[in-house]
Design an enzyme around this catalytic site. Structure first.
Site, PDB file in Angstrom:
ATOM      1  N   GLU A   1      32.208  37.298  46.631  1.00  0.00           N
ATOM      2  CA  GLU A   1      32.349  38.708  47.029  1.00  0.00           C
ATOM      3  C   GLU A   1      33.744  39.255  46.738  1.00  0.00           C
ATOM      4  O   GLU A   1      33.908  40.444  46.454  1.00  0.00           O
ATOM      5  CB  GLU A   1      32.018  38.893  48.506  1.00  0.00           C
TER       6      GLU A   1
ATOM      7  N   LYS B   1      21.053  46.393  59.510  1.00  0.00           N
ATOM      8  CA  LYS B   1      19.773  46.119  58.870  1.00  0.00           C
ATOM      9  C   LYS B   1      18.668  47.056  59.372  1.00  0.00           C
ATOM     10  O   LYS B   1      17.825  47.511  58.599  1.00  0.00           O
ATOM     11  CB  LYS B   1      19.398  44.654  59.139  1.00  0.00           C
TER      12      LYS B   1
END
Lengths: 565, 165
Positions: free
Chosen positions: A49, A161
């Site tokens: 990342e 989410k």
């Protein structure tokens, strides 16, 4: 028709004109990745990342557009931090999107939960935790607006989410209204008039240019301004490519590893015109002795940069394009006086020419070992004018700044403020993704390269033909140099004792590897490497204890340079 | 030098941490900070007491301004303003000191808001200097607990400042 949060996010990116993003999937972004397949957005899967964020950063630096990175929650998010801090220090426009655990679980130490908003607060321009799907379009619109306007910077959007799964009608706002954020772009005309008076009265002016010129794409305005008054121009590392180094008014870089003549000019100047620069300690050296005779005009979009480190006689807050255009227009009102000024500065330019003659940028060449500076000089000879050079951090970075003659803006991508080893390879990846047809070259050291070498896989997978020049001295060279000069040559933990076979490493990833320790082969290896399709590592085994010179020791004045090793 | 700065901010999640983080991250000093929503529930007003030389104070106000959630910043130092702070002070009130505590509270126009056989809780409002003075006078009697709100300020005169410009 209603859309899910993840679809809305992608719709917003499309609306913002985003074509390429860099990221890494995981549990809390799996919905976004699922929908990504259906959207016209090119995604590059990096191998870490941190590299995704550096790649977005390189993409932004090479294009001027907002870079976008995507990572999952928890470790995915924490891995982005160095990349975000790097972009923040160099004011790079970027939006980083992280997944987050469902809102109901936030604060419960859920699996892969981390308070990424809290962790990144000091290194982002702004951040958002999206708690309601109805806020999402507004937040994404604001995030891009904040990232690219004013003094640019990274904005983080944390997207739980459950918000990605929720549904709502999608409507993208066409306007941004943030009552606490109204960047001032217009330079105050009265301040500009005063600046012109100070300029016309100067005998030994120096234009000191920082990354703001690169970020605002105003190198043409800068050139016009400098040529009008015929004043010398010195650039920081961040502005390196925004003023052509071969220009007769160019002094090259100032500061710790700046040229003798740039530093002497600053120290002797009676007027310092700072443009989009922030008087970093690597630039000023010891503050109490910095530019002692100079009045200072400081032009910057960010008011906090002004009077942060040095006293300023005339502050001008504004967008550089507006301020430079107004300065030029105001000067042109009195063409006769401007001509007189330009002529009167002849002795000053001559003085600088003398400094340049007595202490030019140089190094001792060798026929038996490869001098790193020679590799950089030869590299310039064999590359295209618009080749993009990225670097890691350390000696190779300074040699590149010193010995590569940059001529076009946005062709030198380097980690200035944070000084992040491991930046060069992923940022080259991002730049190459933006400009598939141009030469993109990462100049690296053996130490830095190993901090993100896994990105060779990404280069090969996406056929990004980045060329990598490794100046291998088997040392963490810059720290070794400090140990040599200031710590009695006690080389504590700076020798990379295990020699890496970089040719085999390249081959393991399906790239090409070339290597030499013979100075006579340098040019041939560079040419061959650049001609070879796909990613190529060119390793140069260089003289091991070469130093970066000149050097202003930390805490010393700019006129206390070490000139020989 | 001591400065009292009012900051109007978006009444949003995390704003307080942005402000306090700014002070700690840049090494600025906070003597006190109070915050509550304004008439417009979408904004909050903070009163921050800080100290530093002119250059530091200039940086503090600029840095506060730079935060996206900050709408307005006013440094009241040198302006004409009213400054008030509240304190709740629990003092011992045994036989000998019971009357004395009452007399002191009365002199400072403070109220007794809680009474037990062995203590009084005094509520006092005023300038921070007045609160300081009250505390000094009460100290010999025996202060069991002290809570101060930190000052809030408002400019003198008819004009008020609103959230939007």
């Amino acid at each position: 028709m209603k859309k899910t949060g993840s679809q809305i996010l992608l719709e917003c990116l499309v609306q913002e004109g985003v074509e390429t993003i860099f990221g890494y999937p995981g549990g809390t972004v799996i919905n976004i990745y699922n929908d990504l397949i259906d959207y016209p957005i090119h995604h590059i899967l990096t191998r870490h990342e941190q590299a995704a964020v550096h790649a977005a950063d390189g993409y932004a630096r090479a294009t001027g557009r907002v870079g976008v990175a995507l990572a999952t929650s928890g470790p995915g998010a924490t891995n982005t931090i160095t990349g975000i801090a790097n972009a923040y220090m160099d004011s790079i426009p970027m939006v980083v999107i992280t997944g987050q655990v469902p809102t109901a679980l936030i604060g419960n130490d859920a699996f892969q939960e981390v308070d990424i908003i809290g962790i990144t607060r000091p290194v982002t321009k702004h951040s958002y935790l999206v708690r309601d799907i109805h806020d999402l379009p507004r937040i994404i619109k604001q995030a891009f607006y904040i990232a690219r306007t004013g003094r640019p910077g990274p904005v983080l959007v944390d997207l739980p989410k459950d918000v990605q799964i929720a549904t709502a009608k999608f409507e993208y706002p066409d306007k941004v209204e943030i009552r606490g954020y109204k960047p001032n772009s217009q330079g105050n005309p009265r301040q500009i008039e005063k600046a012109v008076k100070m300029i016309l009265a100067a005998k030994r002016p120096v234009i000191y240019v920082g990354g703001g010129v690169t970020l605002s794409d105003t190198s043409q305005e800068l050139l016009g301004f400098a040529e009008l008054i015929k004043a010398p121009v010195t650039t920081t590392l961040m502005a390196m490519a925004s003023f052509p180094k071969k220009h007769p008014l160019s002094l090259g870089m100032l500061g710790m590893h700046g040229t003798y003549y740039a530093n002497m000019a600053v120290m002797e100047s009676d007027l310092l015109i700072a443009i989009g620069a922030r008087f970093d300690d690597r630039v000023t050296g010891k503050l109490s002795t910095f530019a002692p005779h100079a009045k200072i005009i400081h032009v910057d979009i960010d008011p906090t940069s002004i009077k942060k480190n040095v006293r300023v006689d005339l502050p001008i807050v504004g967008d550089l394009r507006d301020v430079l255009q107004k300065l030029i227009a105001e000067l042109k009102l009195t063409p006769h006086e401007v001509k007189t000024l330009a002529d009167d500065l002849a002795p000053w330019r001559e003085q600088i020419a003398n400094w340049r003659q007595t202490q030019p940028m140089s190094y001792t060449s060798s026929t038996t070992e490869i001098k790193p500076q020679f590799v950089i000089e030869t590299l310039r000879k064999v590359t295209d004018d618009d080749a993009i050079i990225t670097t890691e951090v350390g000696q190779h970075q300074m040699w590149t700044a010193q010995f590569f003659d940059f001529s076009q803006p946005r062709t030198f991508l380097t980690s200035g403020g944070l000084g992040t080893m491991g930046f060069g390879l992923p940022s080259a990846l991002g730049a190459q993704a933006a400009w598939p047809q141009r030469q993109v070259i990462d100049v690296s050291g053996d130490g830095s390269f190993q901090m993100n070498s896994q990105e060779l896989a990404t280069l090969v997978q996406y056929r990004l033909p980045v060329k990598i020049v490794i100046l291998n001295n088997n040392f963490l060279g810059m720290v070794r140099q400090w140990q040599q000069l200031f710590f009695d040559q006690r080389y504590s933990q700076t020798c990379m004792e295990l020699p890496i076979d970089f040719v085999k490493l390249a081959e393991a990833y399906g790239a090409t590897g070339l290597s030499t320790s013979d100075p006579a082969e340098v040019e041939a290896v560079l040419r061959k490497g650049l001609e070879t399709p796909g990613p190529v590592i060119m390793e140069f085994k260089v003289s091991r204890e070469e130093n970066v010179i000149p050097m202003v020791p930390a805490g010393k004045g700019l006129n206390e340079m070490v000139l020989a090793s | 030098m001591r400065h009292t700065i009012s900051v109007l901010v978006e009444n949003e999640f995390g704003v307080l941490s942005r402000i306090s983080g700014l002070f700690s991250g840049r090494g600025f000093n906070i003597e006190s900070l109070s915050v509550a929503p304004t008439l417009d529930p979408t904004t909050s007003r903070m009163t921050i007491v800080t100290s530093g030389d002119d250059q530091v104070i200039e940086q503090i106000t600029k840095q506060l301004h730079k935060l996206i959630d900050t709408i307005k910043v006013i440094d009241f130092t040198g302006e004409d303003y009213v400054e008030r702070e509240m304190a709740l002070i629990k003092v011992s009130a045994e036989d000998s000191s019971r009357a004395e505590a009452l007399r002191i509270a009365d002199i400072f126009r403070a109220k007794i808001v809680d009474v037990t056989p062995r203590s009084y809780t005094i509520e006092a409002t005023g300038s921070p200097q007045k609160i300081d003075a009250l505390i000094e006078i009460l100290r010999p009697i025996g202060i069991k607990e002290l809570v101060r709100s930190g000052p809030v300020v408002v400019g003198r005169g008819a004009k008020g400042w609103r959230s939007a410009e």
